[in-house]
Design an enzyme around this catalytic site. Structure first.
Site, mmCIF file in Angstrom:
data_model
loop_
_atom_site.group_PDB
_atom_site.id
_atom_site.type_symbol
_atom_site.label_atom_id
_atom_site.label_comp_id
_atom_site.label_asym_id
_atom_site.label_seq_id
_atom_site.Cartn_x
_atom_site.Cartn_y
_atom_site.Cartn_z
ATOM 1 N N GLY A 10 0.813 -1.223 0.000
ATOM 2 C CA GLY A 10 0.000 0.000 0.000
ATOM 3 C C GLY A 10 0.840 1.263 0.000
ATOM 4 O O GLY A 10 0.560 2.218 0.727
ATOM 5 N N SER A 12 1.160 3.526 -2.277
ATOM 6 C CA SER A 12 0.753 4.571 -3.226
ATOM 7 C C SER A 12 0.344 5.870 -2.556
ATOM 8 O O SER A 12 0.361 6.920 -3.198
ATOM 9 C CB SER A 12 -0.422 4.063 -4.075
ATOM 10 O OG SER A 12 -1.517 3.780 -3.227
ATOM 11 N N ASP A 55 -1.654 -6.455 -5.247
ATOM 12 C CA ASP A 55 -2.932 -6.331 -4.546
ATOM 13 C C ASP A 55 -2.918 -7.427 -3.483
ATOM 14 O O ASP A 55 -2.783 -8.611 -3.821
ATOM 15 C CB ASP A 55 -4.075 -6.545 -5.550
ATOM 16 C CG ASP A 55 -5.445 -6.373 -4.917
ATOM 17 O OD1 ASP A 55 -5.606 -6.697 -3.727
ATOM 18 O OD2 ASP A 55 -6.363 -5.925 -5.625
ATOM 19 N N SER A 133 -1.721 -1.769 12.714
ATOM 20 C CA SER A 133 -2.984 -1.940 13.409
ATOM 21 C C SER A 133 -3.571 -0.541 13.545
ATOM 22 O O SER A 133 -3.497 0.270 12.605
ATOM 23 C CB SER A 133 -2.735 -2.605 14.759
ATOM 24 O OG SER A 133 -3.906 -2.686 15.503
ATOM 25 N N TYR A 147 -14.540 -2.549 10.468
ATOM 26 C CA TYR A 147 -13.117 -2.180 10.493
ATOM 27 C C TYR A 147 -12.464 -2.680 11.786
ATOM 28 O O TYR A 147 -11.363 -3.242 11.763
ATOM 29 C CB TYR A 147 -12.996 -0.656 10.369
ATOM 30 C CG TYR A 147 -11.578 -0.123 10.386
ATOM 31 C CD1 TYR A 147 -10.704 -0.364 9.327
ATOM 32 C CD2 TYR A 147 -11.114 0.649 11.458
ATOM 33 C CE1 TYR A 147 -9.400 0.138 9.340
ATOM 34 C CE2 TYR A 147 -9.825 1.161 11.471
ATOM 35 C CZ TYR A 147 -8.973 0.905 10.417
ATOM 36 O OH TYR A 147 -7.686 1.407 10.424
ATOM 37 N N LYS A 151 -9.043 -5.009 12.558
ATOM 38 C CA LYS A 151 -7.870 -4.565 13.331
ATOM 39 C C LYS A 151 -7.720 -5.337 14.651
ATOM 40 O O LYS A 151 -6.596 -5.610 15.077
ATOM 41 C CB LYS A 151 -7.935 -3.049 13.581
ATOM 42 C CG LYS A 151 -7.818 -2.204 12.302
ATOM 43 C CD LYS A 151 -6.458 -2.378 11.607
ATOM 44 C CE LYS A 151 -6.303 -1.470 10.399
ATOM 45 N NZ LYS A 151 -5.053 -1.680 9.657
HETATM 46 N N1 LIG Z 1 -5.338 7.348 8.570
HETATM 47 C C1 LIG Z 1 -5.704 6.921 9.764
HETATM 48 O O1 LIG Z 1 -6.394 7.621 10.519
HETATM 49 C C2 LIG Z 1 -5.257 5.550 10.247
HETATM 50 C C3 LIG Z 1 -5.318 5.300 11.621
HETATM 51 C C4 LIG Z 1 -4.936 4.048 12.089
HETATM 52 C C5 LIG Z 1 -4.495 3.084 11.206
HETATM 53 N N2 LIG Z 1 -4.446 3.355 9.866
HETATM 54 C C6 LIG Z 1 -3.994 2.278 8.979
HETATM 55 O O2 LIG Z 1 -2.893 2.731 8.222
HETATM 56 C C7 LIG Z 1 -2.840 2.017 6.991
HETATM 57 C C8 LIG Z 1 -2.605 3.008 5.847
HETATM 58 O O3 LIG Z 1 -3.711 3.882 5.769
HETATM 59 P P1 LIG Z 1 -3.567 5.416 5.329
HETATM 60 O O4 LIG Z 1 -4.088 6.235 6.438
HETATM 61 O O5 LIG Z 1 -2.228 5.708 4.799
HETATM 62 O O6 LIG Z 1 -4.671 5.502 4.190
HETATM 63 P P2 LIG Z 1 -4.507 5.670 2.601
HETATM 64 O O7 LIG Z 1 -3.808 6.932 2.285
HETATM 65 O O8 LIG Z 1 -5.889 5.482 2.095
HETATM 66 O O9 LIG Z 1 -3.603 4.429 2.158
HETATM 67 C C9 LIG Z 1 -4.107 3.128 2.087
HETATM 68 C C10 LIG Z 1 -3.229 2.341 1.158
HETATM 69 O O10 LIG Z 1 -3.682 0.968 1.143
HETATM 70 C C11 LIG Z 1 -3.751 0.571 -0.209
HETATM 71 N N3 LIG Z 1 -4.652 -0.559 -0.419
HETATM 72 C C12 LIG Z 1 -5.971 -0.658 -0.158
HETATM 73 N N4 LIG Z 1 -6.425 -1.871 -0.532
HETATM 74 C C13 LIG Z 1 -5.355 -2.548 -1.031
HETATM 75 C C14 LIG Z 1 -5.166 -3.836 -1.565
HETATM 76 N N5 LIG Z 1 -6.184 -4.712 -1.701
HETATM 77 N N6 LIG Z 1 -3.922 -4.214 -1.961
HETATM 78 C C15 LIG Z 1 -2.867 -3.367 -1.846
HETATM 79 N N7 LIG Z 1 -2.998 -2.114 -1.376
HETATM 80 C C16 LIG Z 1 -4.224 -1.719 -0.961
HETATM 81 C C17 LIG Z 1 -4.196 1.804 -0.959
HETATM 82 O O11 LIG Z 1 -3.918 1.622 -2.341
HETATM 83 P P3 LIG Z 1 -4.705 2.349 -3.537
HETATM 84 O O12 LIG Z 1 -3.988 3.642 -3.771
HETATM 85 O O13 LIG Z 1 -4.589 1.382 -4.656
HETATM 86 O O14 LIG Z 1 -6.118 2.531 -3.075
HETATM 87 C C18 LIG Z 1 -3.308 2.839 -0.287
HETATM 88 O O15 LIG Z 1 -2.010 2.795 -0.819
HETATM 89 C C19 LIG Z 1 -4.135 1.211 6.891
HETATM 90 O O16 LIG Z 1 -3.877 -0.124 7.247
HETATM 91 C C20 LIG Z 1 -5.028 1.867 7.936
HETATM 92 O O17 LIG Z 1 -5.977 0.958 8.466
HETATM 93 C C21 LIG Z 1 -4.814 4.571 9.371
#
Ligand SMILES: NC(=O)c1ccc[n+]([C@@H]2O[C@H](COP(=O)([O-])OP(=O)(O)OC[C@H]3O[C@@H](n4cnc5c(N)ncnc54)[C@H](OP(=O)(O)O)[C@@H]3O)[C@@H](O)[C@H]2O)c1
Length: 271
Positions: A10, A12, A55, A133, A147, A151
């Site tokens: 992930g 990107s 993916d 997580s 969700y 987690k």
């Molecule tokens: N932001 C928050 O508040 C927060 C808080 C706690 C934990 N997290 C965790 O942090 C992690 C990253 O999230 P983020 O905040 O950086 O959000 P984000 O900017 O939406 O990034 C999510 C990433 O996951 C990728 N992804 C989704 N489905 C996928 C799949 N089937 N195969 C491969 N890649 C996939 C997306 O790729 P595409 O570009 O192709 O969609 C994107 O690169 C997640 O696990 C999330 O649960 C986030």
């Protein structure tokens, strides 16, 4: 440049993208994986980064990519299971398909990547597994039931794995961010909508609170630095809360009786 190699899913956007850039700054070589490498112009400019299409819901692709990464780099020291998204809304709006999709990406995707790396890590007699997580893996808030399931699963799975991989000198770490300003509450948010109007008022109130919370959220930097610490630290520490909100919420959750924590949540969200 060091000889250290990190693999990440992930990459990107959001935390994943920022993590790749930070590890490059620190001299690491990076195997950056993502669903759509065509959109990886920024990463392509960076020295020491190889980009792979992946993916995490495609089991066959994972084995092939991991083999390719070992051919390209010879070793991998750290893997970061970051890919994920958030399904948000009443559980009644989920249905079997949305529930499976959430678990398939966030939880099963993580387990698949780990399975593909374990034989290599055992052969190396070393390796660090870092799983993204969330505070959502430790405590529960309304409209995130699906969700949370993904987690909480990562938390229990990782803690159990921690024991069985320790004798192989393989570390298992959990990163637990609070709300972070990324695509998570935008492009990566999947709304679960229940039919009928029963949940409308409830959803509106909770959503207003969450949208406000994400507007004031911390940047991905705090998570990136925490991930880096987890990657380079010796010892077998397992949990790394990331950001002051995560630390405060986890502390309140730990010291307050459950009945009081839930009362405060209901009071703050006006539900
Ligand atoms: N932001 C928050 O508040 C927060 C808080 C706690 C934990 N997290 C965790 O942090 C992690 C990253 O999230 P983020 O905040 O950086 O959000 P984000 O900017 O939406 O990034 C999510 C990433 O996951 C990728 N992804 C989704 N489905 C996928 C799949 N089937 N195969 C491969 N890649 C996939 C997306 O790729 P595409 O570009 O192709 O969609 C994107 O690169 C997640 O696990 C999330 O649960 C986030």
């Amino acid at each position: 440049m060091t000889n250290n190699v990190v693999f990440i899913t992930g990459a990107s956007s959001g935390i994943g993208l920022a993590t790749v850039k930070y590890f490059v700054e620190k001299g690491w070589q990076v195997a950056a994986t993502m669903r759509n490498p065509a959109a990886a112009d920024e990463l392509r400019q960076l020295k020491g980064v190889n980009i792979y299409q992946l993916d995490v819901t495609d089991p066959a692709a994972i084995g092939l990519v991991v083999d390719r990464v070992f051919k390209d780099f010879g070793q991998v020291d750290v893997i970061i299971n970051n890919a994920g998204y958030g399904a948000v809304g009443p559980f009644e709006g989920a249905g079997e398909e949305a529930l499976f999709r959430q678990l398939n990406t966030n939880f099963l995707g993580t387990t698949r990547v780990i399975s593909a790396f374990l034989p290599h890590f055992k052969k190396q007699k070393a390796g660090t597994i870092i799983n993204l997580s969330s505070i959502a893996g430790r405590l529960a808030l309304p409209l995130y039931s699906v969700y949370h399931a993904s987690k909480f699963a990562i938390e229990g799975f990782s803690e159990s794995l921690w024991y069985e991989l320790r004798p192989f000198n393989i570390k298992v770490r959990l990163i637990e961010p609070g709300p972070i300003r990324t695509e998570f509450n935008g492009r990566s948010r999947v709304d679960l909508v229940a039919s009928g109007a029963e949940y409308e008022g409830f959803v509106r109130k909770v959503d207003t609170f969450y949208n406000d919370l994400f507007k004031r959220a911390e940047s991905a930097d705090v998570v990136v630095k925490t991930i880096y610490k987890a990657a380079v630290q010796g010892g077998f520490r397992i949990r790394y809360p990331a950001g002051y909100r995560a630390k405060a919420l986890l502390l309140f959750h730990k010291i307050l009786p459950g009945i009081m924590f839930r009362w405060i949540v209901r009071f703050m969200l006006k539900i």
